[in-house]
Design an enzyme around this catalytic site. Sequence first.
Site, mmCIF file in Angstrom:
data_model
loop_
_atom_site.group_PDB
_atom_site.id
_atom_site.type_symbol
_atom_site.label_atom_id
_atom_site.label_comp_id
_atom_site.label_asym_id
_atom_site.label_seq_id
_atom_site.Cartn_x
_atom_site.Cartn_y
_atom_site.Cartn_z
ATOM 1 N N GLU A 1 -27.832 -7.338 -10.488
ATOM 2 C CA GLU A 1 -26.717 -7.418 -9.560
ATOM 3 C C GLU A 1 -26.686 -8.750 -8.810
ATOM 4 O OE1 GLU A 1 -24.401 -5.419 -9.661
ATOM 5 O OE2 GLU A 1 -25.282 -3.713 -10.716
ATOM 6 N N ARG B 1 -17.775 8.232 -4.178
ATOM 7 C CA ARG B 1 -16.940 9.072 -5.050
ATOM 8 C C ARG B 1 -17.445 10.498 -5.086
ATOM 9 N NH1 ARG B 1 -17.458 10.736 -10.120
ATOM 10 N NH2 ARG B 1 -19.300 9.428 -10.461
ATOM 11 N N CYS C 1 -26.720 2.991 -4.098
ATOM 12 C CA CYS C 1 -27.321 1.800 -4.697
ATOM 13 C C CYS C 1 -26.872 0.539 -3.960
ATOM 14 C CB CYS C 1 -26.949 1.691 -6.179
ATOM 15 S SG CYS C 1 -27.806 2.860 -7.257
ATOM 16 N N HIS D 1 -29.605 -2.429 -11.949
ATOM 17 C CA HIS D 1 -29.135 -1.137 -12.448
ATOM 18 C C HIS D 1 -29.639 -0.923 -13.875
ATOM 19 C CE1 HIS D 1 -25.846 -0.438 -9.334
ATOM 20 N NE2 HIS D 1 -26.385 0.754 -9.513
#
Length: 213
Positions: free
Chosen positions: A81, A91, A144, A166
């Site tokens: 990342e 979500r 995360c 990830h």
Amino acid sequence: MQTVLLTGFEPFDQDLINPSWEAVRQLDGVQLAADLQVVARQLPCAFATVGECLTRLIDELQPAMVIATGLGPGRSVISFERVAINVNDARIPDNLGAQPVDTPVVADGPAAYFTTLPIKAMVKAVREAGIGASVSQTAGTFVCNQVFYLLQHALATTGVRSGFIHVPYLPEQVVVSGQPSMALATLVDGLRVAVLTAWQTCVDVAETGGQVS
């Protein structure tokens, strides 16, 4: 002997395992270089408690480098990342049932933090080891990203390098769904190469890692 703190998450969203923790736990106690040993710890998948847990680990271990990892559903390669953003927008609920929408990770904090790891050198090294890897431009807006942001915020003025990776699902998790996955042994090897490369690389390589859209 210096310590690198490597974290993974507990399972979430009804999964029984989390590949990030299954991979990093294999590296706990491993001496990657003459002057570097890995300490692996699990983080809770919970907005309300993960920051305190992360701070406690950093204070306790005083690591020379910190790399957090998490599951990236749908990703086919190990993703390094680039940036954490100051937004929580869940979500799905976390493991304590919290589902924040459009809230800041840190009130009045910067809009974003960039990784301080040499992610392009890490991608290059992992690929040269025969393992899929890429630079990622988003860590999402779930726990995360929160951990990534809190990590960079906590270490911004310390000189301790840090960032987030990830990882894909494990094959046994996607038998029905058919989503991309990566074998555990491959994940472990990829993380081993990535951590050692981060430790040994002071200046990142200049290679393309961007995306058109």
